[in-house]
Design an enzyme around this catalytic site. Structure first.
Site, PDB file in Angstrom:
ATOM      1  N   HIS A   1      57.311 -64.978  51.281  1.00  0.00           N
ATOM      2  CA  HIS A   1      56.222 -65.479  52.123  1.00  0.00           C
ATOM      3  C   HIS A   1      56.551 -66.915  52.544  1.00  0.00           C
ATOM      4  O   HIS A   1      56.976 -67.717  51.708  1.00  0.00           O
ATOM      5  CB  HIS A   1      54.901 -65.425  51.344  1.00  0.00           C
TER       6      HIS A   1
ATOM      7  N   ASN B   1      58.357 -59.732  47.531  1.00  0.00           N
ATOM      8  CA  ASN B   1      58.071 -60.112  48.914  1.00  0.00           C
ATOM      9  C   ASN B   1      58.408 -61.589  49.068  1.00  0.00           C
ATOM     10  O   ASN B   1      58.312 -62.354  48.115  1.00  0.00           O
ATOM     11  CB  ASN B   1      56.582 -59.911  49.213  1.00  0.00           C
TER      12      ASN B   1
ATOM     13  N   GLU C   1      64.285 -70.028  53.039  1.00  0.00           N
ATOM     14  CA  GLU C   1      64.154 -68.645  52.560  1.00  0.00           C
ATOM     15  C   GLU C   1      65.517 -68.003  52.333  1.00  0.00           C
ATOM     16  O   GLU C   1      65.692 -67.182  51.429  1.00  0.00           O
ATOM     17  CB  GLU C   1      63.378 -67.796  53.581  1.00  0.00           C
TER      18      GLU C   1
ATOM     19  N   ASP D   1      49.872 -60.782  48.999  1.00  0.00           N
ATOM     20  CA  ASP D   1      50.372 -62.100  48.580  1.00  0.00           C
ATOM     21  C   ASP D   1      49.789 -62.594  47.247  1.00  0.00           C
ATOM     22  O   ASP D   1      49.733 -63.803  47.007  1.00  0.00           O
ATOM     23  CB  ASP D   1      50.088 -63.166  49.670  1.00  0.00           C
TER      24      ASP D   1
ATOM     25  N   GLY E   1      65.205 -59.892  60.970  1.00  0.00           N
ATOM     26  CA  GLY E   1      66.077 -59.503  59.860  1.00  0.00           C
ATOM     27  C   GLY E   1      66.983 -60.610  59.366  1.00  0.00           C
ATOM     28  O   GLY E   1      68.007 -60.338  58.736  1.00  0.00           O
ATOM     29  N   SER E   2      66.610 -61.874  59.601  1.00  0.00           N
ATOM     30  CA  SER E   2      67.506 -62.948  59.146  1.00  0.00           C
ATOM     31  C   SER E   2      67.574 -62.986  57.617  1.00  0.00           C
ATOM     32  O   SER E   2      68.623 -63.306  57.047  1.00  0.00           O
ATOM     33  CB  SER E   2      67.098 -64.302  59.725  1.00  0.00           C
ATOM     34  N   ASN E   3      66.465 -62.656  56.935  1.00  0.00           N
ATOM     35  CA  ASN E   3      66.519 -62.597  55.464  1.00  0.00           C
ATOM     36  C   ASN E   3      67.388 -61.435  54.993  1.00  0.00           C
ATOM     37  O   ASN E   3      68.084 -61.544  53.983  1.00  0.00           O
ATOM     38  CB  ASN E   3      65.107 -62.464  54.883  1.00  0.00           C
TER      39      ASN E   3
END
Ligand code: GAR
Length: 200
Positions: free
Chosen positions: A113, A111, A183, A154, A16-18
């Site tokens: 990636h 999303n 990111e 993707d 969950g760092s994003n």
């Protein structure tokens, strides 16, 4: 005057760092948006813990809880509507999103990636595998991509990309670390862009 904030659901499966970066960036950039749901296929993971600590409602939902995939998809759409979700952000969600959900949120689901799509994407391309493939291909640069989600893994339209050089001595692990750091600023910037597209 009260401004209606855009209601965001984060779909996560991992650390969950994003999620944390987005949560912080929404505050710092004072975006007219709010994370109102953390949906996960895992009852416990870093993202779900972070949501609980910050009083963000969580939803643990997997195919296994339903008789058929269609029932699972229907339940997901129903719950997202119930939470009045405007935007979905996939942040390390390691499951395919049902087509019914993709259709219901067309143009409103992103999303992230960990590579420069269209290279190094598709089914099975996630986590460390992506960075190993980048090194094996002898690439001199990698990066991260935020794209709209469609029915194919993707393959949706790219919204934003940021490059990271591959340096001599880099390993899959060092690349993973550098790309993840990239990111954490890319996703908030992409969210900001999406909000301005939707509110134009
Ligand atoms: C991120 O690197 C994200 O790009 C990747 O999973 C990680 C999740 O990290 N997603 C994929 O590989 C999707 N194909 P996080 O849980 O710390 O945000």
């Amino acid at each position: 005057m009260t401004i209606n904030k855009t209601r965001i659901a984060l779909f996560c499966s991992g650390s969950g760092s994003n999620f944390k970066a987005l949560f912080q960036a929404i505050k710092n950039k004072q975006l007219a948006a709010e994370i109102v749901l953390c949906l996960s296929n895992r009852a416990q993971c870093g993202a779900m813990e972070f949501a609980e600590q910050n009083a963000i409602p969580t939803l643990h939902i997997t195919e296994k809880q339903f008789g058929t995939f269609d029932e699972f998809a229907e339940a997901m759409v129903y719950r997202l509507k119930k939470h009045q979700i405007d935007i979905i952000l996939l942040a390390g969600y390691m499951r395919k999103v049902p087509d019914a959900v993709v259709a219901a949120f067309a143009g409103r689901m992103l999303n992230i990636h960990p590579a420069l799509l269209p290279k190094f994407g598709g089914e099975g391309m996630y986590g460390i595998r992506v960075h190993t493939a980048v090194l094996e291909a002898g690439e001199t640069e990698t990066g991260a991509t935020v794209h709209f989600v469609n029915e194919e893994y993707d393959k949706g339209e790219i919204l934003l990309q940021r490059r990271v050089p591959v340096l001599p001595g880099d390993t899959a692990e060092t690349l993973a670390e550098k790309v993840l750091e990239c990111e954490h600023t890319l996703y908030p910037d992409a969210l900001e862009q999406l909000l301005s597209i939707l509110n134009a």
